[in-house]
Structures are given as structure tokens and as C-alpha cells.
Design a protein around this motif. Structure first.
Motif, mmCIF file in Angstrom:
data_model
loop_
_atom_site.group_PDB
_atom_site.id
_atom_site.type_symbol
_atom_site.label_atom_id
_atom_site.label_comp_id
_atom_site.label_asym_id
_atom_site.label_seq_id
_atom_site.Cartn_x
_atom_site.Cartn_y
_atom_site.Cartn_z
ATOM 1 N N UNK A 89 0.832 -1.204 0.000
ATOM 2 C CA UNK A 89 0.000 0.000 0.000
ATOM 3 C C UNK A 89 0.866 1.254 0.000
ATOM 4 N N UNK A 90 1.919 1.237 0.795
ATOM 5 C CA UNK A 90 2.803 2.409 0.826
ATOM 6 C C UNK A 90 3.496 2.599 -0.519
ATOM 7 N N UNK A 91 3.970 1.519 -1.118
ATOM 8 C CA UNK A 91 4.654 1.612 -2.405
ATOM 9 C C UNK A 91 3.738 2.218 -3.459
ATOM 10 N N UNK A 92 2.475 1.772 -3.474
ATOM 11 C CA UNK A 92 1.520 2.294 -4.453
ATOM 12 C C UNK A 92 1.254 3.769 -4.196
ATOM 13 N N UNK A 232 2.986 -11.537 -21.411
ATOM 14 C CA UNK A 232 2.372 -11.112 -20.158
ATOM 15 C C UNK A 232 2.988 -9.809 -19.661
ATOM 16 N N UNK A 233 4.307 -9.670 -19.835
ATOM 17 C CA UNK A 233 4.996 -8.448 -19.415
ATOM 18 C C UNK A 233 4.475 -7.236 -20.175
ATOM 19 N N UNK A 234 4.313 -7.352 -21.484
ATOM 20 C CA UNK A 234 3.815 -6.250 -22.313
ATOM 21 C C UNK A 234 2.372 -5.908 -21.957
ATOM 22 N N UNK A 241 -0.343 1.425 -11.781
ATOM 23 C CA UNK A 241 0.481 1.028 -10.638
ATOM 24 C C UNK A 241 1.380 -0.182 -10.936
ATOM 25 N N UNK A 242 1.607 -0.457 -12.228
ATOM 26 C CA UNK A 242 2.440 -1.604 -12.592
ATOM 27 C C UNK A 242 3.846 -1.473 -12.007
ATOM 28 N N UNK A 243 4.417 -0.256 -12.096
ATOM 29 C CA UNK A 243 5.771 -0.039 -11.587
ATOM 30 C C UNK A 243 5.848 -0.281 -10.084
ATOM 31 N N UNK A 244 4.793 0.113 -9.345
ATOM 32 C CA UNK A 244 4.791 -0.083 -7.894
ATOM 33 C C UNK A 244 4.747 -1.572 -7.535
#
Length: 251
Positions: A89-92, A232-234, A241-244
């Protein structure tokens, strides 16, 4: 009124942005009361029911958010009420919102133009330009009382949505209202004659055809992924929020 309050409470329990339609509905009821369509005692009872249900129904989620983040209405007031506990949650929350950046760059009216007229999925695949044309026609072609009231609700909702900096998907609540207004405009178009009316008909029909084609094309990436045409990665790199999430997975 009891069902209204319960449903609004459940929407807020699902996600905090459910408060937008709850508040919009409450303000709209107040507007109808000012027009003497609803007696003041009835409005007061409805308001009490809505308030109690929007507090009691999502109470578990308020407690859960507080236990997980120290903020009962997460993600609102993140900068004041959360602490870095290394959780997902914090990361997002720490990634910030791209909408805030767009709002800061474009300003109020620029953000509205960006959302409704520059952002292709919203223009062609969301509410759609055809509906904008039909609603505008209905608003200027001697609108009925029902049309005016629905337009007021649209204005209330969009104003709340704007100040909440919510994403375009939170305008989905408006689609039934937009559909009703567009249908009423089509009814008026079919009854009237003249070059201007025929031009509006052709414009709306053409934009609708473009909208349907765009929806198919925009959905193709989902079809492509399902049948192995996209990794799947693409595919998941296009989600919010993919990076988080990847940062937490790789930690």
C-alpha cells in the motif's frame, strides 16, 4: 431511501471514489427540494439514512485501512496520515498520481478538455463524441424539465469528479444518465425536420460508427494477449500502478 443509503454505502466500501456518486446524489436531492419536488422533512430523513449507511456499511473497510496504513480513508490524505512501513500500500501511494501532473500542467479547463476531448479512449471509446453531440442538441432544442434536471445532475457529478481528481473510469456512473439524455435527443431528432436536423443526424451516426470501430480496435490488445500474440509483461505494463507492484515483487 434505505436501499439508496445501503447501495451508496456499499459503493464507498468498494472504493473511496464511490463517495462521488453518493455526494452527487445527495446534492441532487437537495436541488430537487429547492424546486419543491421533495418536501424538506423527506430530504432530512433521506440525508440521515445516507449519512448513517455511508458510515456504518463501510465501517469494516475504514478499520481495515486504518490498521494497514494508519489512514481510515486511504488513499486520501496520504501525505498526512501514512508512514513508510514497507508495505505494498505504501509503495503504491508513494508513486503519486499521473492525473495530478496533468491537472497541474493543463489547469481546470485544460484538464476537462484533456479528459473529454484529447484522451482518445474517453472521446471515442468512453462516453463518446456521438453522445456529446446528442446531449448538446437536446440541451438547446427546448429541453423538457426532465432533460434540464438530468443536465443539472451531470454538472454536479462532473464538478465533484473534477475536484476529486478521479480517473475517467469514475465517470462510468454517468453512462445510464448519458444514455437517457441521448435517447431523448434522438427522439426529438426523429420528430423534427430541416437541414440542420439532418446534419446532426448524419454527424451523430458517423461519430457512433467511429466509436464502435475504435472500441473494437482498442480492445484488440486484450484479444491479442488472450491468444498469445502479446507477452504477459507487455500486457500488464499497460495497467495502473504496474511499476509499484514490480518494485515490491523485486524487493
Amino acid at each position: 431511501p434505505i436501499l439508496l443509503g445501503l447501495f451508496l454505502g456499499q459503493m464507498i466500501a468498494l472504493k473511496w471514489t464511490g463517495f462521488i456518486p453518493a455526494l452527487a446524489a445527495s446534492l441532487y436531492l437537495f436541488y430537487l427540494t429547492m424546486l419543491k419536488k421533495i418536501p424538506w422533512p423527506v430530504l432530512f430523513r433521506i440525508a440521515v439514512i445516507i449519512f448513517l449507511c455511508t458510515i456504518l456499511v463501510p465501517a469494516y473497510w475504514y478499520a481495515r485501512n486504518y490498521n494497514a496504513t494508519g489512514n481510515p480513508i486511504w488513499p486520501q490524505f496520504n501525505t498526512l496520515l501514512y508512514s513508510d512501513d514497507g508495505s505494498l500500500l505504501y509503495e503504491i501511494a508513494s508513486k503519486g498520481s499521473s492525473r495530478k501532473g496533468a491537472f497541474a500542467s493543463y489547469g481546470v479547463f485544460g484538464y476537462l478538455l484533456y479528459t473529454f476531448f484529447w484522451y482518445k479512449p474517453s472521446v471515442l471509446g468512453g462516453i463518446g463524441l456521438s453522445n456529446f453531440v446528442l446531449i448538446l442538441f437536446g440541451a438547446i432544442a427546448k429541453p423538457s424539465t426532465l432533460t434540464r434536471n438530468l443536465l443539472v445532475f451531470l454538472l454536479i457529478y462532473v464538478t465533484l469528479w473534477l475536484f476529486a481528481l478521479a480517473s475517467f473510469r469514475h465517470l462510468i456512473w454517468l453512462l445510464p444518465i448519458v444514455a437517457v439524455l441521448s435517447s431523448m435527443s434522438i427522439s426529438v431528432l426523429m420528430e423534427r425536420k430541416g437541414k440542420f436536423v439532418y446534419a446532426v443526424r448524419l454527424l451523430a451516426a458517423g461519430l457512433l460508427a467511429i466509436q464502435l470501430a475504435f472500441i473494437f480496435a482498442y480492445s484488440f490488445m486484450h484479444i491479442s494477449y488472450r491468444f498469445g500474440g502479446q507477452s504477459e509483461e507487455e500486457y500488464f505494463a499497460t495497467t495502473p500502478n504496474y511499476a509499484a507492484f514490480k518494485a515490491v515483487e523485486n524487493a
